[in-house]
Design a protein around this motif. Structure first.
Motif, short mmCIF file in Angstrom:
data_model
loop_
_atom_site.label_atom_id
_atom_site.label_comp_id
_atom_site.label_asym_id
_atom_site.label_seq_id
_atom_site.Cartn_x
_atom_site.Cartn_y
_atom_site.Cartn_z
N GLU A 1 0.85 -1.19 0.00
CA GLU A 1 0.00 0.00 0.00
C GLU A 1 0.89 1.25 0.00
O GLU A 1 2.04 1.19 0.43
CB GLU A 1 -0.87 0.00 1.27
CG GLU A 1 -1.99 -1.04 1.23
CD GLU A 1 -2.84 -0.91 -0.03
OE1 GLU A 1 -3.31 0.21 -0.30
OE2 GLU A 1 -3.00 -1.91 -0.76
N ASP A 2 0.34 2.37 -0.45
CA ASP A 2 1.08 3.63 -0.34
C ASP A 2 1.31 3.94 1.14
O ASP A 2 0.48 3.59 1.99
CB ASP A 2 0.27 4.77 -0.99
CG ASP A 2 0.22 4.62 -2.51
OD1 ASP A 2 0.82 3.68 -3.04
OD2 ASP A 2 -0.43 5.46 -3.14
N THR A 3 2.41 4.61 1.43
CA THR A 3 2.77 4.91 2.82
C THR A 3 1.79 5.94 3.40
O THR A 3 1.50 6.95 2.76
CB THR A 3 4.19 5.49 2.89
OG1 THR A 3 5.03 4.67 2.10
CG2 THR A 3 4.71 5.54 4.32
N ARG A 4 1.33 5.68 4.61
CA ARG A 4 0.37 6.61 5.23
C ARG A 4 1.11 7.62 6.09
O ARG A 4 2.24 7.38 6.54
CB ARG A 4 -0.63 5.82 6.09
CG ARG A 4 -1.53 4.93 5.22
CD ARG A 4 -2.56 4.23 6.04
NE ARG A 4 -1.94 3.53 7.16
CZ ARG A 4 -2.61 3.00 8.17
NH1 ARG A 4 -3.91 3.09 8.22
NH2 ARG A 4 -1.98 2.39 9.15
N ALA A 5 0.42 8.73 6.35
CA ALA A 5 1.04 9.80 7.14
C ALA A 5 1.45 9.30 8.53
O ALA A 5 2.50 9.68 9.05
CB ALA A 5 0.09 10.99 7.25
N GLU A 6 0.64 8.41 9.13
CA GLU A 6 0.97 7.91 10.48
C GLU A 6 2.33 7.20 10.46
O GLU A 6 3.11 7.29 11.42
CB GLU A 6 -0.07 6.89 10.99
CG GLU A 6 -1.46 7.42 11.14
CD GLU A 6 -2.29 7.13 9.91
OE1 GLU A 6 -2.23 7.95 8.97
OE2 GLU A 6 -2.96 6.11 9.89
N THR A 7 2.58 6.47 9.38
CA THR A 7 3.85 5.74 9.30
C THR A 7 5.02 6.72 9.21
O THR A 7 6.06 6.55 9.85
CB THR A 7 3.84 4.81 8.07
OG1 THR A 7 2.67 4.04 8.12
CG2 THR A 7 5.07 3.91 8.04
N LEU A 8 4.83 7.77 8.41
CA LEU A 8 5.91 8.78 8.31
C LEU A 8 6.12 9.48 9.65
O LEU A 8 7.26 9.77 10.03
CB LEU A 8 5.57 9.85 7.26
CG LEU A 8 5.68 9.50 5.79
CD1 LEU A 8 5.71 10.77 4.97
CD2 LEU A 8 6.90 8.64 5.50
N MET A 9 5.03 9.74 10.35
CA MET A 9 5.17 10.40 11.64
C MET A 9 5.87 9.48 12.64
O MET A 9 6.66 9.93 13.46
CB MET A 9 3.78 10.83 12.18
CG MET A 9 3.12 11.92 11.34
SD MET A 9 4.20 13.31 10.99
CE MET A 9 4.50 13.91 12.63
N LYS A 10 5.60 8.18 12.54
CA LYS A 10 6.30 7.22 13.42
C LYS A 10 7.80 7.25 13.11
O LYS A 10 8.63 7.33 14.03
CB LYS A 10 5.74 5.80 13.19
CG LYS A 10 6.42 4.72 14.03
CD LYS A 10 5.92 3.33 13.68
CE LYS A 10 6.62 2.81 12.45
NZ LYS A 10 6.33 1.41 12.10
N ALA A 11 8.13 7.24 11.83
CA ALA A 11 9.56 7.28 11.45
C ALA A 11 10.20 8.58 11.92
O ALA A 11 11.34 8.59 12.41
CB ALA A 11 9.69 7.15 9.92
N THR A 12 9.47 9.67 11.80
CA THR A 12 10.00 10.98 12.24
C THR A 12 10.27 10.95 13.75
O THR A 12 11.33 11.38 14.21
CB THR A 12 9.00 12.10 11.90
OG1 THR A 12 8.71 12.02 10.51
CG2 THR A 12 9.55 13.47 12.23
N SER A 13 9.30 10.44 14.51
CA SER A 13 9.47 10.38 15.97
C SER A 13 10.67 9.53 16.34
O SER A 13 11.45 9.88 17.23
CB SER A 13 8.25 9.75 16.65
OG SER A 13 7.13 10.48 16.34
N ILE A 14 10.84 8.41 15.64
CA ILE A 14 11.97 7.52 15.93
C ILE A 14 13.29 8.27 15.69
O ILE A 14 14.21 8.22 16.52
CB ILE A 14 11.88 6.24 15.07
CG1 ILE A 14 10.74 5.36 15.59
CG2 ILE A 14 13.20 5.49 15.06
CD1 ILE A 14 10.40 4.18 14.69
#
Ligand code: SF4
Length: 371
Positions: free
Chosen positions: A278-291
């Motif tokens: 699936e296309d990457t969702r904003a929540e996933t990018l935000m998780k990566a950013t927080s990490i």
């Protein structure tokens, strides 16, 4: 002018000259060190990239054309800490040393490997001077080698960048980081900015794309040590590289190189042969950013989903936490950096900036790597 010929392979063999990044062996083979594959090539054969080839014991390399030209905001490369709000004139050649199934530039990069790319890829003849005149006419401050892997066509990029330097332009590579010590030494006098794709942190996945994780890690370390301005991008692909463990491992590695190294975590959308995830969702990018932020990186930018990632596209001073650059997508709303410094606490902000008097200022990571 597009070059007409009976086959793309024949055309490209004509648009070649003897390379500089190789060694002749006594038995007629050559060793190419333009990229980390270090191909040992028999007479009459090409290397893995298909565009550098051994003809009678001499290595021929692509020269004298581009496969694509485009004017973009520099933020699209993406460079967020280099001349914000300025334009970059990009060129690519044809061919690549990887074969990523999700490639967004497959027409240029997979030429001579994929017949579908060969059917549409067309070299356009141009001289370095003509290209630089185009950049000046378009008021681009930056010229960029991208769309195919620039390392494998470094002799041509250097020829263009020599002309760029005469006009005071900034030069850049957008690369997969499959480098060698020789090619980095060769391009160092001519390349200012270097973007590396760090495609994940599992060697088995890197092998599927045609590379090795260790080589890319070493390239990132060497680029910083040598004084290139470096930004790293990870295209976050669901099920491929988006586990917490993998993202954390990437962030820890980058922090070890320099906590000031910008890390772009960008959204995947279905492309080329990779159409399952699936296309990457904003929540996933935000998780990566927080990490990334938790692991101690100061500049982590979620990309490709403007308006869905709140204020995280902005640049914040790592010292006083005031906002320095406000962005939405590739658009700069405000840039408060003054002569490379925070206007509030006067801390030096890593990056390549234009001073008020129009001169260039380089605040490089190699000076800040272990603070
Ligand atoms: S650029 Fe890389 S893939 Fe191409 S011939 Fe040289 S070492 Fe091989």
């Amino acid at each position: 002018m597009a070059y007409a010929s009976s086959s793309l392979k024949e055309t490209l063999s004509l648009l070649s000259k003897e390379g500089e990044l190789y060694e002749k062996l006594p038995d007629g083979k050559v060793i190419c060190f333009a990229c980390g594959h270090r191909c040992k090539i028999l007479k009459g054969l090409p290397g893995i990239c298909k565009v550098r080839f051994n003809q009678n014991g001499t290595l021929y390399v692509p020269f004298g054309y581009v496969g694509a030209i485009q004017l973009d905001p520099i933020e699209k490369k993406p460079f967020f800490h280099a001349l914000p709000g300025n334009k970059a004139l990009s060129f690519g050649m044809l061919g690549c040393d990887y074969h990523c199934s999700y490639c967004q530039n497959w027409v240029t990069s997979q030429a001579l490997r994929d017949p579908a790319a060969d059917a549409v890829a067309k070299p356009i003849l141009i001289t370095p001077r003509e290209f630089i005149n185009l950049a000046l006419k378009q008021e681009a401050k930056v010229v960029t080698s991208t769309y195919n892997e620039p390392l494998i066509t470094s002799e041509w990029a250097v020829e263009i960048f020599k002309e760029a330097k005469k006009e005071g332009l900034v030069t850049s590579y957008v690369s997969n980081g499959n480098g060698t010590p020789e090619v980095l030494e060769y391009i160092k006098p001519y390349v200012d900015l270097y973007k590396v794709d760090l495609k994940g942190f599992q060697d088995k996945n890197y092998r599927k794309l045609g590379g090795k994780l260790e080589t890319v890690k070493t390239t990132i370390q060497k680029l910083v040590e040598k004084g290139f301005w470096v930004e790293v991008v990870t295209l976050v692909i669901p099920g491929f590289n988006d586990s917490e463990e993998e993202l954390r491992n990437i962030a820890r590695f980058l922090k070890g190189v320099s906590p000031y190294l910008p890390w772009h975590v960008t959204a995947f959308h279905k492309d080329y042969k990779m159409t399952d995830p699936e296309d990457t969702r904003a929540e996933t990018l935000m998780k990566a950013t927080s990490i990334g932020l938790e692991e101690g990186l100061f500049f982590v930018y979620p990309g490709n989903l403007p308006n869905e990632v709140k204020e995280y596209e902005n640049t914040v001073c790592p010292f006083c936490k005031e906002t320095l650059i406000r962005r939405i997508g590739y658009k700069i709303l405000e840039n408060r950096i003054q002569d490379g410094c925070c206007p509030d606490c006067h801390a030096i902000i890593p990056g390549v900036w234009l001073k008020k008097d129009g001169t260039l200022l380089k605040n490089l990571l190699k000076n800040q790597a272990h603070e």
